[in-house]
Design a protein around this motif. Structure first.
Motif, mmCIF file in Angstrom:
data_model
loop_
_atom_site.group_PDB
_atom_site.id
_atom_site.type_symbol
_atom_site.label_atom_id
_atom_site.label_comp_id
_atom_site.label_asym_id
_atom_site.label_seq_id
_atom_site.Cartn_x
_atom_site.Cartn_y
_atom_site.Cartn_z
ATOM 1 N N PRO A 53 0.779 -1.132 -0.028
ATOM 2 C CA PRO A 53 -0.005 -0.091 0.154
ATOM 3 C C PRO A 53 0.763 1.094 -0.081
ATOM 4 C CG PRO A 53 -0.927 -1.536 1.601
ATOM 5 C CD PRO A 53 0.489 -2.082 1.131
ATOM 6 N N LEU A 54 0.466 2.140 -0.625
ATOM 7 C CA LEU A 54 1.158 3.519 -0.769
ATOM 8 C C LEU A 54 1.602 4.156 0.622
ATOM 9 C CD1 LEU A 54 2.410 5.013 -2.992
ATOM 10 C CD2 LEU A 54 0.424 6.620 -3.133
ATOM 11 N N ALA A 55 0.383 3.924 1.525
ATOM 12 C CA ALA A 55 0.761 4.563 2.623
ATOM 13 C C ALA A 55 1.770 3.816 3.400
ATOM 14 C CB ALA A 55 -0.489 4.347 3.613
ATOM 15 N N ASP A 56 2.068 2.583 3.463
ATOM 16 C CA ASP A 56 3.117 1.823 3.973
ATOM 17 C C ASP A 56 4.450 2.266 3.552
ATOM 18 O OD1 ASP A 56 1.222 0.475 5.545
ATOM 19 O OD2 ASP A 56 1.504 -1.504 4.341
ATOM 20 N N PHE A 57 4.540 2.342 2.256
ATOM 21 C CA PHE A 57 5.627 2.967 1.329
ATOM 22 C C PHE A 57 6.065 4.228 1.973
ATOM 23 C CE2 PHE A 57 7.412 5.503 -1.903
ATOM 24 C CZ PHE A 57 8.630 4.747 -2.364
ATOM 25 N N LYS A 58 5.222 5.249 2.268
ATOM 26 C CA LYS A 58 5.441 6.591 2.461
ATOM 27 C C LYS A 58 5.998 6.661 4.018
ATOM 28 C CE LYS A 58 2.254 8.900 -0.563
ATOM 29 N NZ LYS A 58 1.086 9.921 -0.719
ATOM 30 N N ARG A 59 5.545 5.743 4.708
ATOM 31 C CA ARG A 59 5.747 5.481 6.240
ATOM 32 C C ARG A 59 7.187 4.945 6.167
ATOM 33 N NH1 ARG A 59 5.970 0.900 9.030
ATOM 34 N NH2 ARG A 59 4.245 -0.045 7.779
ATOM 35 N N TYR A 60 7.526 3.987 5.301
ATOM 36 C CA TYR A 60 8.952 3.596 5.252
ATOM 37 C C TYR A 60 9.883 4.670 4.818
ATOM 38 C CZ TYR A 60 7.726 -1.509 6.024
ATOM 39 O OH TYR A 60 7.378 -2.497 6.550
ATOM 40 N N VAL A 61 9.589 5.427 4.044
ATOM 41 C CA VAL A 61 10.298 6.864 3.631
ATOM 42 C C VAL A 61 10.699 7.792 4.419
ATOM 43 C CG1 VAL A 61 10.684 8.652 1.895
ATOM 44 C CG2 VAL A 61 9.784 6.355 1.203
ATOM 45 N N THR A 62 9.572 8.030 5.523
ATOM 46 C CA THR A 62 9.497 9.005 6.359
ATOM 47 C C THR A 62 10.422 8.457 7.660
ATOM 48 O OG1 THR A 62 7.191 9.756 5.808
ATOM 49 C CG2 THR A 62 8.050 10.107 8.272
ATOM 50 N N GLU A 63 10.343 7.125 7.853
ATOM 51 C CA GLU A 63 11.171 6.626 8.942
ATOM 52 C C GLU A 63 12.563 6.388 8.451
ATOM 53 O OE1 GLU A 63 8.959 2.880 9.762
ATOM 54 O OE2 GLU A 63 7.393 3.904 10.914
ATOM 55 N N GLY A 64 12.769 6.750 7.259
ATOM 56 C CA GLY A 64 14.317 6.524 6.788
ATOM 57 C C GLY A 64 14.611 5.066 6.319
ATOM 58 N N LYS A 65 13.746 4.304 6.385
ATOM 59 C CA LYS A 65 14.149 2.888 6.045
ATOM 60 C C LYS A 65 14.167 2.614 4.554
ATOM 61 C CE LYS A 65 12.032 1.023 10.148
ATOM 62 N NZ LYS A 65 10.883 0.339 10.653
ATOM 63 N N ILE A 66 13.492 3.393 3.613
ATOM 64 C CA ILE A 66 13.734 3.469 2.207
ATOM 65 C C ILE A 66 13.958 5.138 1.694
ATOM 66 C CG2 ILE A 66 12.575 3.441 -0.001
ATOM 67 C CD1 ILE A 66 10.596 1.588 1.162
ATOM 68 N N LYS A 67 15.125 5.115 1.157
ATOM 69 C CA LYS A 67 15.750 6.239 0.721
ATOM 70 C C LYS A 67 15.661 6.539 -0.945
ATOM 71 C CE LYS A 67 18.887 6.934 4.647
ATOM 72 N NZ LYS A 67 18.838 8.031 5.332
ATOM 73 N N LEU A 68 14.878 7.531 -1.277
ATOM 74 C CA LEU A 68 14.660 7.908 -2.631
ATOM 75 C C LEU A 68 16.137 8.425 -2.997
ATOM 76 C CD1 LEU A 68 11.011 9.120 -2.514
ATOM 77 C CD2 LEU A 68 11.857 6.825 -2.948
ATOM 78 N N ALA A 69 16.385 8.260 -4.301
ATOM 79 C CA ALA A 69 17.327 8.892 -4.990
ATOM 80 C C ALA A 69 16.982 10.268 -5.221
ATOM 81 C CB ALA A 69 18.142 8.114 -6.124
ATOM 82 N N ALA A 70 17.945 11.021 -5.369
ATOM 83 C CA ALA A 70 17.774 12.710 -5.550
ATOM 84 C C ALA A 70 17.619 12.604 -7.127
ATOM 85 C CB ALA A 70 18.807 13.200 -5.296
#
Length: 70
Positions: A53-70
């Motif tokens: 779910p997109l909400a889970d993905f966004k949570r992982y990004v917010t928590e720093g567990k997934i880092k998006l490339a710039a």
């Protein structure tokens, strides 16, 4: 829209009603839709993919567990 990201913490997904499965640390390709995100990766000769779910993905990004490339 496709993004490149890095798994740097414990990120899990669930296949159907099964148990949570951990995605190994390392680079992933992310495709986001209206309701979900699909992560795909290559681990030597094995290709993997997971939808969450997109909400889970966004949570992982917010928590720093997934880092998006710039």
């Amino acid at each position: 829209m496709a993004h490149t990201a890095q798994i740097v913490g414990k990120v899990e997904y669930r296949e159907g009603d099964g148990p949570n499965i951990v995605i190994r640390p390392g680079p992933v390709k992310v495709e986001t839709g209206l309701n979900d995100a699909t992560l795909s990766w290559v681990d030597e000769e094995v290709r993997g993919s997971a939808a969450m779910p997109l909400a889970d993905f966004k949570r992982y990004v917010t928590e720093g567990k997934i880092k998006l490339a710039a």
